[in-house]
Motif scaffolding. Structure first.
Motif, PDB file in Angstrom:
ATOM      1  N   ASP A 161     -75.373  20.185 -32.510  1.00 49.98           N
ATOM      2  CA  ASP A 161     -75.675  19.643 -33.834  1.00 49.98           C
ATOM      3  C   ASP A 161     -76.627  18.520 -33.925  1.00 49.98           C
ATOM      4  O   ASP A 161     -77.555  18.226 -34.776  1.00 49.98           O
ATOM      5  CB  ASP A 161     -74.510  19.435 -34.757  1.00 49.98           C
ATOM      6  N   VAL A 206     -76.210  12.511 -14.076  1.00 54.17           N
ATOM      7  CA  VAL A 206     -75.941  11.783 -14.661  1.00 54.17           C
ATOM      8  C   VAL A 206     -74.773  12.049 -15.419  1.00 54.17           C
ATOM      9  O   VAL A 206     -74.432  13.167 -15.896  1.00 54.17           O
ATOM     10  CB  VAL A 206     -76.903  11.340 -15.972  1.00 54.17           C
ATOM     11  N   GLY A 263     -68.875  13.368 -20.284  1.00 56.29           N
ATOM     12  CA  GLY A 263     -68.355  14.525 -19.502  1.00 56.29           C
ATOM     13  C   GLY A 263     -67.891  15.784 -20.327  1.00 56.29           C
ATOM     14  O   GLY A 263     -67.377  16.677 -19.805  1.00 56.29           O
ATOM     15  N   GLN A 264     -68.286  15.539 -21.658  1.00 56.19           N
ATOM     16  CA  GLN A 264     -67.603  16.761 -22.603  1.00 56.19           C
ATOM     17  C   GLN A 264     -68.370  17.956 -22.480  1.00 56.19           C
ATOM     18  O   GLN A 264     -67.809  19.206 -22.809  1.00 56.19           O
ATOM     19  CB  GLN A 264     -67.516  16.342 -24.067  1.00 56.19           C
ATOM     20  N   THR A 278     -70.949  11.789 -26.348  1.00 54.74           N
ATOM     21  CA  THR A 278     -71.867  10.764 -26.649  1.00 54.74           C
ATOM     22  C   THR A 278     -73.024  11.564 -27.407  1.00 54.74           C
ATOM     23  O   THR A 278     -73.434  12.582 -26.933  1.00 54.74           O
ATOM     24  CB  THR A 278     -72.687  10.129 -25.281  1.00 54.74           C
TER      25      THR A 278
HETATM   26  C1  FAD Z   1     -64.352  21.812 -27.229  1.00 52.64           C
HETATM   27  C2  FAD Z   1     -65.803  21.406 -27.462  1.00 52.64           C
HETATM   28  C3  FAD Z   1     -66.541  21.635 -28.832  1.00 52.64           C
HETATM   29  C4  FAD Z   1     -67.684  21.158 -28.758  1.00 52.64           C
HETATM   30  N1  FAD Z   1     -68.450  21.583 -29.963  1.00 52.64           N
HETATM   31  C5  FAD Z   1     -69.401  20.852 -30.093  1.00 52.64           C
HETATM   32  C6  FAD Z   1     -70.109  21.303 -31.359  1.00 52.64           C
HETATM   33  O1  FAD Z   1     -69.828  21.698 -32.324  1.00 52.64           O
HETATM   34  N2  FAD Z   1     -71.434  20.563 -31.551  1.00 52.64           N
HETATM   35  C7  FAD Z   1     -71.987  19.859 -30.787  1.00 52.64           C
HETATM   36  O2  FAD Z   1     -72.966  19.420 -30.795  1.00 52.64           O
HETATM   37  N3  FAD Z   1     -71.556  19.739 -29.622  1.00 52.64           N
HETATM   38  C8  FAD Z   1     -70.224  20.188 -29.202  1.00 52.64           C
HETATM   39  N4  FAD Z   1     -69.747  19.681 -27.959  1.00 52.64           N
HETATM   40  C9  FAD Z   1     -70.352  19.006 -26.869  1.00 52.64           C
HETATM   41  C10 FAD Z   1     -70.263  17.615 -27.005  1.00 52.64           C
HETATM   42  O3  FAD Z   1     -70.846  17.219 -28.380  1.00 52.64           O
HETATM   43  C11 FAD Z   1     -70.659  16.770 -26.002  1.00 52.64           C
HETATM   44  O4  FAD Z   1     -70.180  15.480 -26.209  1.00 52.64           O
HETATM   45  C12 FAD Z   1     -72.071  16.818 -25.558  1.00 52.64           C
HETATM   46  O5  FAD Z   1     -72.796  18.067 -25.811  1.00 52.64           O
HETATM   47  C13 FAD Z   1     -72.437  16.002 -24.538  1.00 52.64           C
HETATM   48  O6  FAD Z   1     -72.230  14.771 -24.532  1.00 52.64           O
HETATM   49  P1  FAD Z   1     -71.422  14.045 -23.119  1.00 52.64           P
HETATM   50  O7  FAD Z   1     -71.873  12.360 -23.440  1.00 52.64           O
HETATM   51  O8  FAD Z   1     -70.030  14.530 -23.029  1.00 52.64           O
HETATM   52  O9  FAD Z   1     -72.248  14.512 -22.134  1.00 52.64           O
HETATM   53  P2  FAD Z   1     -71.904  14.845 -20.568  1.00 52.64           P
HETATM   54  O10 FAD Z   1     -71.155  16.163 -20.596  1.00 52.64           O
HETATM   55  O11 FAD Z   1     -71.753  13.632 -19.668  1.00 52.64           O
HETATM   56  O12 FAD Z   1     -73.370  15.512 -19.902  1.00 52.64           O
HETATM   57  C14 FAD Z   1     -73.986  16.385 -20.443  1.00 52.64           C
HETATM   58  C15 FAD Z   1     -75.399  16.491 -19.526  1.00 52.64           C
HETATM   59  O13 FAD Z   1     -76.197  15.765 -20.265  1.00 52.64           O
HETATM   60  C16 FAD Z   1     -76.798  14.707 -19.008  1.00 52.64           C
HETATM   61  N5  FAD Z   1     -76.777  13.318 -19.466  1.00 52.64           N
HETATM   62  C17 FAD Z   1     -75.822  13.026 -20.200  1.00 52.64           C
HETATM   63  N6  FAD Z   1     -76.194  11.696 -20.645  1.00 52.64           N
HETATM   64  C18 FAD Z   1     -77.511  11.573 -20.229  1.00 52.64           C
HETATM   65  C19 FAD Z   1     -78.446  10.426 -20.023  1.00 52.64           C
HETATM   66  N7  FAD Z   1     -78.059   9.268 -20.603  1.00 52.64           N
HETATM   67  N8  FAD Z   1     -79.565  10.610 -19.561  1.00 52.64           N
HETATM   68  C20 FAD Z   1     -79.899  11.606 -18.851  1.00 52.64           C
HETATM   69  N9  FAD Z   1     -79.062  12.798 -18.763  1.00 52.64           N
HETATM   70  C21 FAD Z   1     -77.912  12.722 -19.407  1.00 52.64           C
HETATM   71  C22 FAD Z   1     -75.587  15.211 -18.008  1.00 52.64           C
HETATM   72  O14 FAD Z   1     -76.107  14.757 -16.462  1.00 52.64           O
HETATM   73  C23 FAD Z   1     -75.161  16.469 -18.273  1.00 52.64           C
HETATM   74  O15 FAD Z   1     -76.262  17.275 -17.532  1.00 52.64           O
HETATM   75  C24 FAD Z   1     -68.348  20.373 -27.905  1.00 52.64           C
HETATM   76  C25 FAD Z   1     -67.739  20.166 -26.772  1.00 52.64           C
HETATM   77  C26 FAD Z   1     -66.570  20.495 -26.651  1.00 52.64           C
HETATM   78  C27 FAD Z   1     -65.674  20.292 -25.184  1.00 52.64           C
END
Ligand code: FAD
Ligand code: FES
Ligand code: FES
Lengths: 160, 284, 775
Positions: free
Chosen positions: B123, B29, B33-34, B110
């Motif tokens: 967090d 999924v 993407g972060q 997200t």
């Molecule tokens: C520079 C940087 C600093 C960060 N610092 C922090 C921080 O201080 N604290 C913190 O909490 N986070 C931090 N993050 C992470 C950030 O919060 C991400 O957004 C979060 O971890 C993942 O959300 P995403 O939507 O980007 O998921 P994605 O990157 O798209 O997916 C993450 C994983 O979850 C799976 N996934 C995503 N959505 C679903 C779904 N609906 N159902 C099933 N599987 C799913 C994906 O397959 C993947 O394996 C940081 C990220 C970066 C790049």
């Protein structure tokens, strides 16, 4: 290959892209938008920051396919009619850039910050720029520039 | 660095997305993407295909559902921390989300992605655990509710099954009398938590009646500080609160890494729990 | 009003602010191919097999090579500073052939039509390694029986210099302080990762590189690759920061040239950040054993310094010389009777070290400024008072120090007075004692750093005496164009320092032309044919002076032209505001008119050549010695170990200032990097030699949210070693700030019995120090 449609700095492009193509590489390598540089591979530096549908994003951490149908503004699309955006001018006035590599991303992040904090405190500016690294300036002048840019943008709004 | 090749689909509905996932065991999924994109760029993951759920309407938005707040899995961190409902009915979520990464990452990352990723340093997981959130998952076989206490299984491992998509999270509303705080300890503003403490405290007549405390990065999953919760019950904000909070590290198994060794993390958990509880209690 | 001294806004900015940049990674050439390098995952191993055949058939792949394939032509990467007669300079192939000695060393490469395909094909290369033991710890590396990095042993060199009677100084000294400090390894992390483009037309070669040293690079690449120097052009286009890390002749530059020579196509390489953390030379890396002998009143008798300096796996361009740039600096601003400096360079299986902002001087300044605080604590006097009792008084300049340098000018009293009043020293001391009395868990500390440094590298004869392979002069060329505009060509190679603006100011004053009428060209060996580039805070005090002197020659030529045109003797002419006037009359010629006359050459005096231009090369006869007083107030949370810098004041004396705005920017950036060393950054290697900080997620470069605002000011004691009176400012902030911050932290924790915190002063380390000191 998926076909994407993106508008970048007011021009609409249709491109066939590999799913793995990063937005920043679409901009730089395919569309010639080399104003947006790349500084890292872990989404930490913010050098690649652009506006995607009006909000700052790190374009190295967005796939081109995810931007399909979106509107992108880069540092190259900020000015109007050959004049610089007030934030660009403020960076110049306050000597908020040295080598200039972080600058495109920093300016975009600063403009984004003002979207909901039009008159930010020093603290709010520093926090708001936490995702953008600069190795040259020590940030003092960047903070000053953002404050000046905010004032000028505020005045521009009032007088328009 | 550059990701290896993968396929990509952007299904138009949740049902379609479930089918896409069911059809390919190696598909993943893609939400904001972060977390995923940095992994792909470092070539630490090689999915065959990404199923982009980012635009699915079923996963979008934050909704007031009477006794609980429903946060759609694709609500971005930025949406969540600005949401009126969240700030009114589960402000702890907003407090913690505001500390995630930086503004640009929060525009893409997200709520659901943070939970599905199951990073104990994240967090959001500790907050959902503290608030006894219920995660809603959907697959080709149907939908099920997973209590937060059963969701986080191990480091980067949740109880989501192959083919399941996280739809959203129900956060029960706590009602009046509660105060909240998220205490995050980090070396630089953009860095992940070395330790974080999510605290919700209900006080009446000066005394703590009830508390919910969960810890970030103190084990392979977020953990509840049950011993402290029990010890705090009935206490007023005098000296013993510190002792009660000293129990916070009791059931933890913190990692040792570049930024902190386990004994230091345990110490921090005690100190920060005390601070979080005092601030939460003070904010009632 | 003169241009020099004005805070002119920079000419460089508009392009950079609107994205019309020329970063090397922006450049494209027709038919350009991309190279990607496969890098060793092992710190130390014998290479038993490299098989690139799997990569060769893949889509888009044009060629793939292992080290063996290039062994015949790749040469050895140069070290230009053989610091002692018997220094060991091991062979250093750009691509490893039989053995790897640090994680990240290139072992193979793929050349493909696109960078994505090149990255894919790397995964198809097979390499077999036979592990050898890693060598990480400096002391262990020197111990009997340690595994060897190179056949010849782990000691690269060892040297000692002594002045005065050091034994007598320590004999019966009332106070002896003995400390060991660690200077951790740092990653420079310029925001622009490195990038290279190399092309050839079959005969000559052009190399664009994100480098600080196009001129030095050209010489060195010619020597390394065998490409004749006159067939090689090196261009440094826009360069996104350097800080010493781009003062290097890199494996990738050499290999791109070899690949373009072999394949006949333009070759591009661009570095990813995680690749750069592994393979850009690192800074610092010292263990300093320092002993200081003093009288009961705090007057220093003698100072003894013994360094172990981490060279890493090879000696690259300046590796062995970097710690020696501190050899004459540990004594700093203090007078003493005897001084001894010893240094042993040690090979380890880590990335080589080399220049990083300050290069040798921050290490020395840290050592002395830390131990001065320890002396103050031992004697129970204010740290500034101990310094006052020892520093060179302003009336004593010029002053020849115990280590043999002659400081031309300075006024430590004045800088310190100014800093104290900006800082509110007494009030902060009062708050400190109040917090101590209350047992506040958040303690306040005040850190002092009264630093000096030597910069403006450098007098060629002194560099020669130090066995450095090149000189330290700089070149400038000033051409009046027919239309009266001015083109300046400088041998310096700016990458953020604003030379275009500052040189324009110098020229505008010297020739009386408008600031706007001056263009400054740099960074291309085909245009700027002589130069020694930008590092060591040398650009203004050497290169800027060369430009000034070229202007003076232009003016003298113009004077002869004017005298000829106005039919008077040259001595009868006054020059002001860009025109020569016959004294006592109003007949005049502007310099622009004279430029046009020199261009047409219709009527030139005998022996005067056409065209109004001149070159000058300046070789200073001394270093310059900026100094200043930096004060830091830090709050230390003793429960968590977290440090918050409350306020930071820097008063720097860098002599005459050309552009105060640019100067302030340099100081800000320098302070930030110094604070980063004190609090955040370290290149951490594990026992197997893996770099644990290979990304910016782990290597903590501070953001705006992690740093305070800085209060900066200046005092001005002109340098006497150059006609501008300037002293160089590029490194001062970095050199000064690290000890100021650590001194503040240790000061806060003195009541707990804490005497030192190893850098970076992480919350965990501080907490452990406090815990360890608790009864
Ligand atoms: C520079 C940087 C600093 C960060 N610092 C922090 C921080 O201080 N604290 C913190 O909490 N986070 C931090 N993050 C992470 C950030 O919060 C991400 O957004 C979060 O971890 C993942 O959300 P995403 O939507 O980007 O998921 P994605 O990157 O798209 O997916 C993450 C994983 O979850 C799976 N996934 C995503 N959505 C679903 C779904 N609906 N159902 C099933 N599987 C799913 C994906 O397959 C993947 O394996 C940081 C990220 C970066 C790049
Ligand atoms: S290049 Fe995108 S965050 Fe660094
Ligand atoms: S100006 Fe060089 S990185 Fe910011």
């Amino acid at each position: 290959m998926p076909r994407v449609t993106v508008t970048v700095d007011g021009i609409t492009y249709q491109e066939e892209v590999e799913p793995r193509l990063l937005l920043v590489h679409l901009l730089r390598e395919r569309l010639g938008k080399t104003g947006t540089p790349v500084g890292c591979d872990t989404s930490n530096c913010g050098a690649c920051t652009v506006m995607l549908d009006g909000k700052s994003v790190k374009s190295c951490s967005v796939l081109a396919v995810q931007a399909d149908g979106s509107d992108v503004v880069t540092i190259e699309g900020l000015g109007a009619n050959g004049s610089m955006h007030p934030m660009q001018r403020a960076f110049h006035e306050e000597h908020a850039l040295q080598c200039g590599y972080c600058t495109p991303g920093m300016v975009m992040a600063a403009i984004d910050l003002l979207r909901d904090t039009p008159e930010p405190s020093e603290e709010a500016i520093r926090q708001g720029l936490e995702g953008n690294l600069c190795r040259c300036t020590g940030y003092c002048n960047i903070v000053r520039a953002v404050r000046r840019g905010a004032q000028e943008m505020g005045q521009a709004v009032k007088s328009s | 660095m550059i990701p290896a090749q993968f396929g990509y689909t952007r299904p138009g509905s949740l049902a379609e997305a479930c089918q896409e996932l069911a059809a390919d065991e190696e598909a993943k999924v893609l939400a904001g993407g972060q977390s995923l994109l940095p992994l792909l760029r470092m070539r630490l993951a090689y999915p065959t295909k990404l199923v982009d759920v980012g635009r699915l309407p079923e996963l979008a938005g934050v909704h007031d559902r009477g006794d609980h707040v429903f946060i759609g899995a694709m609500a971005t961190h930025d949406e969540v921390l600005r949401s009126g409902v969240v700030n009114a009915d589960c402000p702890l979520v907003a407090l913690a989300t505001a500390t995630v990464a930086d503004p640009a990452v929060r525009h893409r990352g997200t709520f659901g992605g943070s939970l599905a990723h199951a990073d104990p340093a994240g967090d959001v997981p500790a907050v959902v655990l503290a608030l006894d959130g219920v995660l809603v998952a959907r697959s080709a076989d149907g939908e099920r509710d997973i209590p937060a206490a059963e969701f986080f299984v191990d480091y980067l491992e949740s109880s989501l099954r192959q083919g399941e998509i996280l739809v959203g999270v129900k956060i029960p509303k706590l009602g009046a009398g509660w105060g909240f705080h998220y205490e995050k300890f980090q070396r630089t503003a953009q860095a992940w938590a070395i330790v974080g403490v999510a605290a919700a405290v209900r006080r009446s007549n000066g005394a703590i009646q009830e508390s919910r405390i969960a810890l970030t990065n103190m084990a392979p999953t977020p953990v509840r500080a049950h011993a402290t919760e029990t010890a705090l019950a009935g206490m007023d904000l005098g000296g013993e609160v510190r002792q009660a909070c000293a129990e916070a590290a009791a059931d933890t198994s913190p990692p040792g890494d570049l930024h902190a060794q386990p004994d230091y993390r345990r110490h921090l958990a005690r100190v920060l729990t005390h601070r979080a509880v005092r601030k939460a209690a003070g904010s009632v | 009003m003169t241009e020099v001294g004005r805070p002119r806004k920079r000419k460089e900015d508009a392009r950079l602010l609107t994205g019309r940049t020329q970063w090397t990674d922006n450049l494209r050439q027709p038919g350009m191919l991309h190279v990607a390098f496969l890098r060793s995952p092992m710190a130390h191993a014998r290479i038993t097999r490299v098989d690139v055949s799997g990569a060769r058939g893949l889509p888009g792949v044009v060629a793939a090579f292992g080290g063996q394939d290039l062994a015949g032509e790749q040469g050895s990467l140069p070290c230009a500073w053989p610091v002692t007669e018997d220094v060991i300079i091991p062979d250093h192939p750009p691509m490893a052939v039989s053995e790897v000695r640090y994680v990240g060393e290139a072992v193979a490469c793929v050349v493909a039509t696109d960078r994505y395909l090149a990255a894919d094909a790397l995964e198809a290369i097979e390499v077999d390694y036979e592990p050898l033991p890693a060598v990480i710890d400096l002391a262990e590396a020197l111990a009997e029986g340690s595994p060897k990095v190179h056949e010849e042993g782990n000691k690269a060199y060892s040297m000692k210099i002594t002045t005065g009677d050091i034994d007598a100084a320590f004999q019966d000294a009332p106070v002896v302080i003995d400390r060991t400090y660690v200077q951790q390894r740092l990653i420079g992390a310029a925001m622009e990762p490195r990038a290279v483009v190399a092309t050839t037309d079959g005969d000559s070669f052009t190399l664009w590189s994100s480098t600080q040293i196009p001129h030095v690079l050209r010489v060195m690449l010619a020597l390394t690759t065998g490409i004749p120097e006159h067939k090689l052009r090196v261009i440094a286009p826009d360069v996104g920061g350097g800080f010493g890390t781009k003062l290097q002749v890199t494996a990738e530059e050499v290999l791109c040239l070899l690949l373009t020579r072999r394949l006949g196509k333009p070759i591009k390489w661009n570095e990813s950040r995680s690749e750069g953390n592994l393979t850009v030379h690192q800074g610092r890396g010292q263990i300093q054993h320092i002993r200081l002998a003093a009288e009961a009143d705090g007057r220093i008798r003698g100072l003894q310094v013994d360094l172990l300096a981490d060279m890493g796996a090879y000696l690259v361009l300046l590796t062995p010389g970097i710690p020696l740039l501190g050899a004459t600096m540990f004594n700093a601003i203090y007078k003493m009777d005897a001084y001894e400096f010893g240094c042993t360079g040690v090979f380890t299986t880590k990335m080589p070290t080399d220049a990083y902002r300050g290069a040798g001087r921050p290490e020395a300044t840290f050592g002395i400024e830390r131990i001065m605080d320890e002396l103050a604590a031992e004697l129970n006097v204010d740290p500034l008072e101990v310094r006052r009792r020892n520093w060179i008084k302003h009336e004593e300049f010029p002053y020849t120090t115990i280590s043999g340098l002659t400081y031309d000018s300075g006024n430590y009293e004045a800088a310190t007075e100014k800093a104290l009043s900006l800082f509110g020293y007494d009030k902060l001391r009062a708050e400190q004692s109040d917090r101590r009395d209350r047992g506040d868990p958040v303690q306040l500390g005040i850190g002092v750093s009264t630093f000096t440094e030597m910069c403006g590298l450098a007098p060629s004869k002194l560099l020669g005496a130090a066995r450095f392979a090149a000189g330290g002069w700089e070149h400038g060329s000033v051409r009046m164009l027919p239309t009266g505009k001015v083109e300046v060509i400088t041998g310096t190679s700016p990458h953020g320092q604003g030379h275009v603006t500052a040189w324009s100011q110098i020229v505008a004053d010297a020739l009386g032309v408008p600031f706007e009428d001056v263009a400054v060209v740099h960074g291309d060996t085909a245009i700027s044919h002589k130069g020694l580039d930008t590092y060591g805070s040398r650009s203004l005090v050497v290169g800027g002076v060369a430009v000034l002197q070229a202007c003076e020659k232009v003016r003298e030529k113009a004077r002869r032209l004017a005298a000829h045109a106005l039919e008077c003797s040259p001595e009868d002419l006054d020059f002001a505001e860009g025109a020569f006037t016959v004294r006592g009359t109003d007949s005049r010629r502007t310099i622009q008119e004279l430029a046009f006359a020199a261009f047409t050459a219709h009527d030139l005096p005998d022996g005067v050549e056409p065209s109004l231009d001149s070159d000058a090369t300046f070789d200073p006869d001394n270093y310059s010695f900026p100094h200043g007083t930096h004060l830091c107030a830090a709050e230390v949370d003793t429960e968590t170990g977290l440090v918050k810098i409350r306020s930071y004041v820097a008063v720097d004396d860098i002599g005459k200032v050309v552009n105060p705005m640019i100067v302030e920017g340099q100081v800000h950036g320098g302070i930030a990097q110094g604070i980063a060393q004190a609090l955040f950054e370290e290149a951490v290697y594990d026992a197997e030699g893996n770099l644990l900080t290979s990304t910016l997620a782990d290597y903590l470069v501070p953001s705006a949210a992690d740093l305070p605002d800085f209060t900066t000011d200046r005092t001005e004691t002109p340098a006497t070693s150059n006609p501008l009176g300037a002293k160089g400012v590029g490194e001062a902030g970095t050199i000064a700030s690290t000890p100021a911050v650590v001194n503040a932290i240790v000061d806060a924790l003195r009541p707990y019995g804490v005497q030192d915190i190893t850098m970076p002063c992480t919350p965990e380390r501080i907490w452990r120090a406090v815990e360890g000191a608790r009864p």
